[in-house]
Write a protein that holds these residues in place. Structure first.
Motif, mmCIF file in Angstrom:
data_model
loop_
_atom_site.group_PDB
_atom_site.id
_atom_site.type_symbol
_atom_site.label_atom_id
_atom_site.label_comp_id
_atom_site.label_asym_id
_atom_site.label_seq_id
_atom_site.Cartn_x
_atom_site.Cartn_y
_atom_site.Cartn_z
ATOM 1 N N ILE A 133 -18.067 -26.681 55.181
ATOM 2 C CA ILE A 133 -17.975 -27.564 56.343
ATOM 3 C C ILE A 133 -16.630 -28.279 56.334
ATOM 4 C CG2 ILE A 133 -19.024 -29.529 57.535
ATOM 5 C CD1 ILE A 133 -21.636 -28.871 56.109
ATOM 6 N N GLU A 134 -15.908 -28.189 57.425
ATOM 7 C CA GLU A 134 -14.670 -28.951 57.546
ATOM 8 C C GLU A 134 -14.984 -30.443 57.534
ATOM 9 O OE1 GLU A 134 -11.961 -25.769 60.119
ATOM 10 O OE2 GLU A 134 -12.851 -27.500 61.121
ATOM 11 N N TYR A 135 -14.207 -31.178 56.780
ATOM 12 C CA TYR A 135 -14.367 -32.627 56.646
ATOM 13 C C TYR A 135 -14.253 -33.282 58.022
ATOM 14 C CZ TYR A 135 -13.260 -37.345 54.843
ATOM 15 O OH TYR A 135 -13.237 -38.691 54.566
ATOM 16 N N MET A 136 -15.311 -34.007 58.431
ATOM 17 C CA MET A 136 -15.378 -34.547 59.787
ATOM 18 C C MET A 136 -15.263 -36.067 59.808
ATOM 19 S SD MET A 136 -18.329 -32.247 61.644
ATOM 20 C CE MET A 136 -19.573 -32.523 60.395
ATOM 21 N N ASP A 137 -14.905 -36.579 60.966
ATOM 22 C CA ASP A 137 -14.750 -38.025 61.167
ATOM 23 C C ASP A 137 -16.072 -38.653 61.597
ATOM 24 O OD1 ASP A 137 -14.416 -36.412 63.419
ATOM 25 O OD2 ASP A 137 -13.306 -37.940 64.518
ATOM 26 N N VAL A 138 -17.094 -38.475 60.770
ATOM 27 C CA VAL A 138 -18.395 -39.060 61.069
ATOM 28 C C VAL A 138 -18.384 -40.543 60.702
ATOM 29 C CG1 VAL A 138 -19.664 -36.915 60.812
ATOM 30 C CG2 VAL A 138 -19.264 -38.347 58.817
ATOM 31 N N GLY A 139 -19.135 -41.337 61.455
ATOM 32 C CA GLY A 139 -19.213 -42.760 61.164
ATOM 33 C C GLY A 139 -17.872 -43.456 61.315
ATOM 34 N N ASN A 140 -17.760 -44.608 60.646
ATOM 35 C CA ASN A 140 -16.569 -45.442 60.789
ATOM 36 C C ASN A 140 -15.947 -45.842 59.460
ATOM 37 O OD1 ASN A 140 -17.134 -46.028 63.805
ATOM 38 N ND2 ASN A 140 -19.017 -46.673 62.802
ATOM 39 N N ARG A 141 -16.526 -45.396 58.333
ATOM 40 C CA ARG A 141 -16.138 -45.964 57.047
ATOM 41 C C ARG A 141 -15.638 -44.956 56.032
ATOM 42 N NH1 ARG A 141 -21.184 -48.857 58.367
ATOM 43 N NH2 ARG A 141 -20.714 -51.048 58.749
ATOM 44 N N ASN A 142 -15.381 -43.718 56.444
ATOM 45 C CA ASN A 142 -15.017 -42.722 55.438
ATOM 46 C C ASN A 142 -13.517 -42.455 55.358
ATOM 47 O OD1 ASN A 142 -14.560 -41.210 57.719
ATOM 48 N ND2 ASN A 142 -15.853 -39.485 57.133
ATOM 49 N N ASP A 143 -12.686 -43.272 56.075
ATOM 50 C CA ASP A 143 -11.229 -43.147 55.999
ATOM 51 C C ASP A 143 -10.759 -41.725 56.312
ATOM 52 O OD1 ASP A 143 -10.880 -45.842 55.285
ATOM 53 O OD2 ASP A 143 -11.283 -45.372 53.185
ATOM 54 N N TRP A 144 -11.383 -41.106 57.306
ATOM 55 C CA TRP A 144 -11.040 -39.733 57.664
ATOM 56 C C TRP A 144 -9.617 -39.650 58.197
ATOM 57 C CZ3 TRP A 144 -9.545 -37.349 62.255
ATOM 58 C CH2 TRP A 144 -9.617 -35.941 62.271
ATOM 59 N N SER A 145 -8.962 -38.551 57.856
ATOM 60 C CA SER A 145 -7.667 -38.245 58.458
ATOM 61 C C SER A 145 -7.572 -36.735 58.587
ATOM 62 C CB SER A 145 -6.513 -38.768 57.595
ATOM 63 O OG SER A 145 -6.403 -38.009 56.406
ATOM 64 N N PRO A 146 -6.860 -36.245 59.597
ATOM 65 C CA PRO A 146 -6.770 -34.786 59.781
ATOM 66 C C PRO A 146 -6.091 -34.093 58.605
ATOM 67 C CG PRO A 146 -5.373 -35.971 61.372
ATOM 68 C CD PRO A 146 -6.214 -36.988 60.694
ATOM 69 N N GLU A 147 -5.271 -34.818 57.861
ATOM 70 C CA GLU A 147 -4.599 -34.206 56.711
ATOM 71 C C GLU A 147 -5.594 -33.808 55.618
ATOM 72 O OE1 GLU A 147 -3.579 -37.062 58.156
ATOM 73 O OE2 GLU A 147 -1.911 -36.125 59.248
ATOM 74 N N ALA A 148 -6.772 -34.415 55.625
ATOM 75 C CA ALA A 148 -7.774 -34.115 54.605
ATOM 76 C C ALA A 148 -8.631 -32.909 54.957
ATOM 77 C CB ALA A 148 -8.674 -35.337 54.383
ATOM 78 N N VAL A 149 -8.421 -32.334 56.135
ATOM 79 C CA VAL A 149 -9.211 -31.197 56.596
ATOM 80 C C VAL A 149 -8.621 -29.894 56.051
ATOM 81 C CG1 VAL A 149 -10.019 -29.911 58.613
ATOM 82 C CG2 VAL A 149 -9.882 -32.428 58.688
ATOM 83 N N VAL A 150 -9.470 -29.048 55.505
ATOM 84 C CA VAL A 150 -9.078 -27.688 55.123
ATOM 85 C C VAL A 150 -9.664 -26.753 56.171
ATOM 86 C CG1 VAL A 150 -9.141 -25.908 53.350
ATOM 87 C CG2 VAL A 150 -9.149 -28.326 52.687
#
Length: 348
Positions: free
Chosen positions: A205-222
């Motif tokens: 699963i590609e790392y997704m921007d779920v919720g508001n607290r996981n510090d997601w950034s597109p650079e972290a997506v493989v």
């Protein structure tokens, strides 16, 4: 009025503003979890003083069963129990048995982190559960411990996987692996090697921007395409057609006949156009998207004496007005997305 009466009165099944029917309902039976995965429930936010729902605030089994019967009358054929961690809900097999008896439900599934699964796999299968999906992000024990927020033991999850396989779920066992750049992408091949030929399907699963607290950034997506190429070099793959319209994972079969893997590409290849899923939170809010900012309160109606017809009307109206396509619009609102519901309330 029972669910069959509701079906008779609304013979035309609802489709949303983009022509998508309602086929799947994901039900969070528990907002708590025994992990603190940084991409879902980081310890910094969900520490020992965090106020989770009280037992009386969560939907009861009676309430869940009633809503599922009404949803089945509106076209839902797939139910998935999620969390938080659903196996923290006492007597979950009793709910499974009740949902199994609902007319029109042909796929009854559970998503779990697997830690408690070795204790419950047998009773869940006997109750009528069709399949299990287990979250497993790495086979590296130290990395697993870190990715679970210091709460999980890899051996317990592996024992749960074996118990699920031994239980003989008719629709099988799948593993879900969230892949993050610089965190666990180097362990992907190990997972494939471990479960290739076992009958267990690993889905990345590609790392997704779920919720508001996981510090997601597109650079972290493989991107999934990168993973497919990496695996293909070691074990040649070929893409296979979806089993049904709206299938979330893109499937790839090993050329040597030793099984398949799946890719869930919500970031690089959004699949909103085929989404037929609604989500029911632990406290009875109905959400029409994983990335929703607001939901529809069903618990208030349930506990206020609403009839089946009134609940059905609200279910239908909510779906008929739906126009969600967050993943397809992500590029437009990157950096200014509104606050979304947290995943531990509505599952993945």
């Amino acid at each position: 009025m029972n669910a069959m009466d509701a079906r008779d009165e609304t013979a035309v099944l609802p489709v949303d503003q983009l022509g998508r029917p309602l086929h799947d309902l994901r039900i969070s039976v528990m907002d708590r979890c025994n992990f603190r995965c940084p991409y879902c429930m980081p310890e910094s936010t969900y520490g020992e003083h965090f106020a989770f729902l009280r037992n009386d605030e969560r939907l009861s089994f009676d309430e869940i069963e009633r809503l599922c019967r009404l949803a089945a009358a509106q076209g839902v054929s797939k139910l998935r129990l999620t969390g938080g961690e659903p196996l923290l809900r006492p007597h979950l097999a009793d709910l499974v048995a009740r949902l199994r008896r609902i007319d029109g439900i042909n796929d009854l599934a559970l998503t779990t982190n697997g830690v408690l699964l070795s204790r419950h796999a047998g009773e869940l299968r006997e109750a009528g559960l069709d399949r299990v999906t287990i979250s497993l992000d790495t086979l590296d024990p130290a990395l697993f411990h870190r990715m679970s927020g210091g709460r999980g033991a890899l051996d317990d999850v592996l024992a749960g996987i074996e118990a699920a396989r031994d239980a003989g779920f008719p629709h099988g066992v799948k593993l879900n692996t969230v892949v993050q750049r610089g965190v666990n992408e180097h362990t992907v091949v190990d997972l494939v090697e471990r479960f290739r030929g076992s009958g267990i399907v690993v889905r990345f699963i590609e790392y997704m921007d779920v919720g508001n607290r996981n510090d997601w950034s597109p650079e972290a997506v493989v991107p999934s395409a990168e993973l497919v190429q990496r695996i293909h070099v070691r074990w040649p793959l070929r893409a296979v057609p979806p089993k049904y319209s709206g299938e979330v994972a893109t499937r790839y079969r090993f050329e040597d006949g030793t099984g398949e893997i799946g890719m869930i590409s919500s970031i690089s290849q959004p699949f909103c156009g085929g989404c037929t899923r609604a989500r029911l939170s632990s406290e009875g809010m109905l959400y029409t998207c994983l990335f929703a900012t607001r939901g529809t309160d069903l618990r208030g109606l349930l506990r206020g004496g609403a009839t089946d017809a009134e609940l059905t009307a609200l279910l239908r109206d909510t779906w008929l007005r739906r126009h969600d396509r967050y993943s397809e619009e992500r590029a437009e609102h990157h950096g200014k997305a509104p606050r979304k519901i947290e995943m531990h309330y509505i599952g993945g």
